[in-house]
Design a protein around this motif. Structure first.
Motif, PDB file in Angstrom:
ATOM      1  N   GLU A  61     -12.967  -2.579   5.192  1.00  0.00           N
ATOM      2  CA  GLU A  61     -13.094  -2.399   3.744  1.00  0.00           C
ATOM      3  C   GLU A  61     -13.364  -3.722   3.032  1.00  0.00           C
ATOM      4  OE1 GLU A  61     -10.505  -1.437   5.533  1.00  0.00           O
ATOM      5  OE2 GLU A  61     -10.444   0.759   5.447  1.00  0.00           O
ATOM      6  N   LEU A  62     -13.026  -4.842   3.692  1.00  0.00           N
ATOM      7  CA  LEU A  62     -13.215  -6.146   3.069  1.00  0.00           C
ATOM      8  C   LEU A  62     -14.701  -6.403   2.789  1.00  0.00           C
ATOM      9  CD1 LEU A  62     -11.222  -8.364   2.248  1.00  0.00           C
ATOM     10  CD2 LEU A  62     -11.723  -9.517   4.396  1.00  0.00           C
ATOM     11  N   THR A  75      -7.612  -9.854   0.917  1.00  0.00           N
ATOM     12  CA  THR A  75      -8.255  -8.996  -0.081  1.00  0.00           C
ATOM     13  C   THR A  75      -8.014  -9.541  -1.486  1.00  0.00           C
ATOM     14  OG1 THR A  75      -7.962  -7.062   1.344  1.00  0.00           O
ATOM     15  CG2 THR A  75      -8.380  -6.639  -0.979  1.00  0.00           C
ATOM     16  N   LYS A 128       0.823  -1.210   0.000  1.00  0.00           N
ATOM     17  CA  LYS A 128       0.000   0.000   0.000  1.00  0.00           C
ATOM     18  C   LYS A 128       0.858   1.261   0.000  1.00  0.00           C
ATOM     19  CE  LYS A 128      -4.285  -1.776   1.993  1.00  0.00           C
ATOM     20  NZ  LYS A 128      -5.340  -1.612   3.034  1.00  0.00           N
ATOM     21  N   ASN A 130      -7.651 -11.616   7.360  1.00  0.00           N
ATOM     22  CA  ASN A 130      -8.339 -10.471   6.757  1.00  0.00           C
ATOM     23  C   ASN A 130      -7.393  -9.313   6.445  1.00  0.00           C
ATOM     24  OD1 ASN A 130      -7.904  -9.833   9.457  1.00  0.00           O
ATOM     25  ND2 ASN A 130      -9.961  -9.048   9.839  1.00  0.00           N
ATOM     26  N   GLY A 131      -6.159  -9.675   6.051  1.00  0.00           N
ATOM     27  CA  GLY A 131      -5.184  -8.659   5.653  1.00  0.00           C
ATOM     28  C   GLY A 131      -5.157  -8.452   4.150  1.00  0.00           C
ATOM     29  N   ASN A 132      -4.025  -7.948   3.634  1.00  0.00           N
ATOM     30  CA  ASN A 132      -3.908  -7.648   2.210  1.00  0.00           C
ATOM     31  C   ASN A 132      -4.080  -8.883   1.332  1.00  0.00           C
ATOM     32  OD1 ASN A 132      -3.472  -4.922   2.620  1.00  0.00           O
ATOM     33  ND2 ASN A 132      -1.232  -5.103   2.595  1.00  0.00           N
ATOM     34  N   ASP A 160     -12.947  -7.329  13.387  1.00  0.00           N
ATOM     35  CA  ASP A 160     -13.280  -5.921  13.153  1.00  0.00           C
ATOM     36  C   ASP A 160     -12.224  -5.189  12.337  1.00  0.00           C
ATOM     37  OD1 ASP A 160     -15.605  -6.237  14.580  1.00  0.00           O
ATOM     38  OD2 ASP A 160     -14.719  -5.587  16.486  1.00  0.00           O
ATOM     39  N   ARG A 161     -11.063  -5.773  12.181  1.00  0.00           N
ATOM     40  CA  ARG A 161     -10.024  -5.136  11.374  1.00  0.00           C
ATOM     41  C   ARG A 161     -10.362  -5.255   9.885  1.00  0.00           C
ATOM     42  NH1 ARG A 161      -4.313  -7.017  14.298  1.00  0.00           N
ATOM     43  NH2 ARG A 161      -4.731  -6.006  16.319  1.00  0.00           N
ATOM     44  N   ASN A 162      -9.896  -4.284   9.122  1.00  0.00           N
ATOM     45  CA  ASN A 162     -10.106  -4.258   7.669  1.00  0.00           C
ATOM     46  C   ASN A 162     -11.591  -4.279   7.305  1.00  0.00           C
ATOM     47  OD1 ASN A 162      -9.555  -4.135   4.950  1.00  0.00           O
ATOM     48  ND2 ASN A 162      -8.814  -6.238   4.772  1.00  0.00           N
ATOM     49  N   LEU A 168      -8.394  -2.799  -5.554  1.00  0.00           N
ATOM     50  CA  LEU A 168      -7.983  -3.170  -4.200  1.00  0.00           C
ATOM     51  C   LEU A 168      -7.124  -2.118  -3.516  1.00  0.00           C
ATOM     52  CD1 LEU A 168      -7.044  -6.925  -4.791  1.00  0.00           C
ATOM     53  CD2 LEU A 168      -9.294  -5.924  -4.340  1.00  0.00           C
ATOM     54  N   VAL A 191      -4.003  -2.190  -3.645  1.00  0.00           N
ATOM     55  CA  VAL A 191      -2.881  -3.003  -3.182  1.00  0.00           C
ATOM     56  C   VAL A 191      -2.107  -3.465  -4.412  1.00  0.00           C
ATOM     57  CG1 VAL A 191      -2.192  -5.128  -2.008  1.00  0.00           C
ATOM     58  CG2 VAL A 191      -4.132  -3.796  -1.142  1.00  0.00           C
TER      59      VAL A 191
END
Length: 338
Positions: free
Chosen positions: A189-190, A150, A76, A145-147, A185-187, A92, A94
C-alpha cells in the motif's frame, strides 16, 4: 449515556495504550503539559493493552476519559471504533490519537462513545524537521516500511504542500523518494499511497541497496526500531570510505536525518551520519511534537489547532506565548526523563 459538555472539566483522564508499554515516556510529556496549562486535575497514565484487549478496555471507560494515545500494535486496530477526524488519519488508515465525544456513539456499538481519530505522527515528523531548520529538499529516503514509514511519507507530502506558503519549508519540493526495507514486498500500500500523494519518482529497495540513495538524500527518516539500522550505519561508513578512495569523491554528505528511535540515543546511524557531515535529529523531537499535537486535541485548549499543518502560530501574541510555554514545559520534562 452521560452527557458531557466541557472537555476542560475537572478530573479528566487520558492514557497511552500499547504492548509493551512500560517504556513509554508519554505520561511524562502529557502530565507536564497539563501542569503548564493549569489543568491540575487532569491525569495521564499508561496501560498495557494488546489487540485482543482493546475492546474490553474501551468498554470499561467512563466520561472522565478525554482521550487516548495509541502505539504498537493498536494504530490500525482502533479503526472500526471511530471516525477519522483529520486528513492523515483518513488517508493513511492509521491513528495514534483518540478524542472521545461522550455525546455521541461509536460505529462499533451504542454502548461506546464516539471517537475522533487523528494521526499526529505526521505532524511530529514535520515539526521536528521544521524546528531544526530544514529549508530545502528534493530527494528523500525512508528506512523501514511499516506504519511509521507511512507517516513519514505523509510528512514529506505535508512539507511539499506547505512549500511557498509557510517559511518552515519554503524550498522543499521532494521529487525523488526511496524506501529501503528489510522486506521490500511488505506493505504494498505504500507505493499506492506515494502515487496518490504525487511522488512519481518512488521506489522500494532492500537495505543493502539503499546506501547510495542515502548518500545523495537531502532528507531521511529512519523508522527502523531499536538497533535494527546499525547495519545500514556500518554500510554507510564503508561506502563513503570507498568513495573517498576514488577520484572526484564526495567528501561529505549534507542531508538531514531524523531517526525516530530515542533509546539508545544517539543511535549508531545518527553517529555515522554526523561523522560523514550530515545533520542528525533524535527521535525525542518527533516524540515531543506528536505529543504536543495530542495534548492540543485532547484538551481542546486551542480550538484553532490543526494537526494537518505544522507551521508556526501566526498573529495572535497570546496564542504564540501559550504555545511556547507549553512546548518549553514538555521539552524540559522530556530532557529530564532522558
Amino acid at each position: 449515556m452521560t452527557m458531557v459538555d466541557d472537555r476542560r472539566e475537572q478530573g479528566r483522564r487520558a492514557a497511552v495504550l500499547g504492548h509493551p508499554i512500560a517504556h513509554s515516556l508519554s505520561p511524562v510529556l502529557h502530565n507536564a503539559a497539563y501542569r503548564a496549562l493549569g489543568l491540575d486535575d487532569w491525569t495521564y497514565g499508561r496501560d498495557d493493552v494488546d489487540e485482543n484487549g482493546l475492546a474490553g478496555f474501551l468498554a470499561s471507560l467512563d466520561p472522565q476519559w478525554a482521550g487516548l494515545s495509541l502505539t504498537m500494535p493498536l494504530k490500525k486496530t482502533i479503526q472500526p471504533y471511530g471516525e477519522p477526524a483529520s486528513r492523515w488519519a483518513k488517508e493513511l488508515g492509521v491513528a495514534n490519537t483518540v478524542v472521545f465525544d461522550w455525546n455521541g456513539t461509536s460505529p462499533a456499538g451504542s454502548d461506546l462513545p464516539a471517537m475522533k481519530l487523528y494521526n499526529t505522527d505526521v505532524y511530529g515528523i514535520a515539526r521536528a524537521f521544521a524546528e531544526h531548520g530544514l529549508d530545502h529538499a528534493e530527494s528523500a529516503v525512508i528506512l523501514g516500511n511499516g506504519n511509521t514509514a507511512t507517516s513519514a511519507l505523509a510528512a514529506f507530502a505535508m512539507m511539499n504542500g506547505m512549500a511557498g506558503s509557510d517559511e518552515s519549508f519554503a524550498n522543499v519540493c521532494i521529487k525523488r523518494l526511496t524506501v529501503g526495507a528489510r522486506h521490500p514486498d511488505r506493505n504494498p500500500e505504500l507505493a499506492a499511497l506515494a502515487k496518490r500523494l504525487g511522488f512519481d519518482g518512488f521506489r522500494v529497495v532492500t537495505l543493502d541497496d539503499v546506501v547510495d540513495p542515502l548518500l545523495e538524500a537531502d532528507v531521511v527518516v529512519s523508522t527502523i526500531p531499536g538497533t535494527g539500522a546499525d547495519s545500514v550505519a556500518d554500510s554507510l561508513v564503508v561506502r563513503q570510505l570507498d568513495r573517498l578512495a576514488g577520484e572526484n569523491a564526495n567528501v561529505e554528505i549534507s542531508g538531514t536525518l531524523l531517526d525516530v528511535v530515542y533509546d539508545p540515543r544517539p543511535t549508531r546511524l545518527m553517529k555515522a551520519w554526523e561523522r560523514l557531515g550530515g545533520r542528525a535529529i533524535g527521535g525525542q523531537w518527533m516524540l515531543l511534537y506528536q505529543a504536543v499535537a495530542q495534548v492540543e486535541l485532547m484538551t481542546g485548549d486551542d480550538p484553532d489547532f490543526d494537526c494537518d499543518r505544522c507551521g508556526k502560530v501566526d498573529g495572535d501574541v497570546a496564542r504564540t506565548a501559550r504555545q511556547a510555554a507549553l512546548e518549553a514545559a514538555m521539552t524540559t520534562a522530556l530532557e529530564e526523563a532522558l
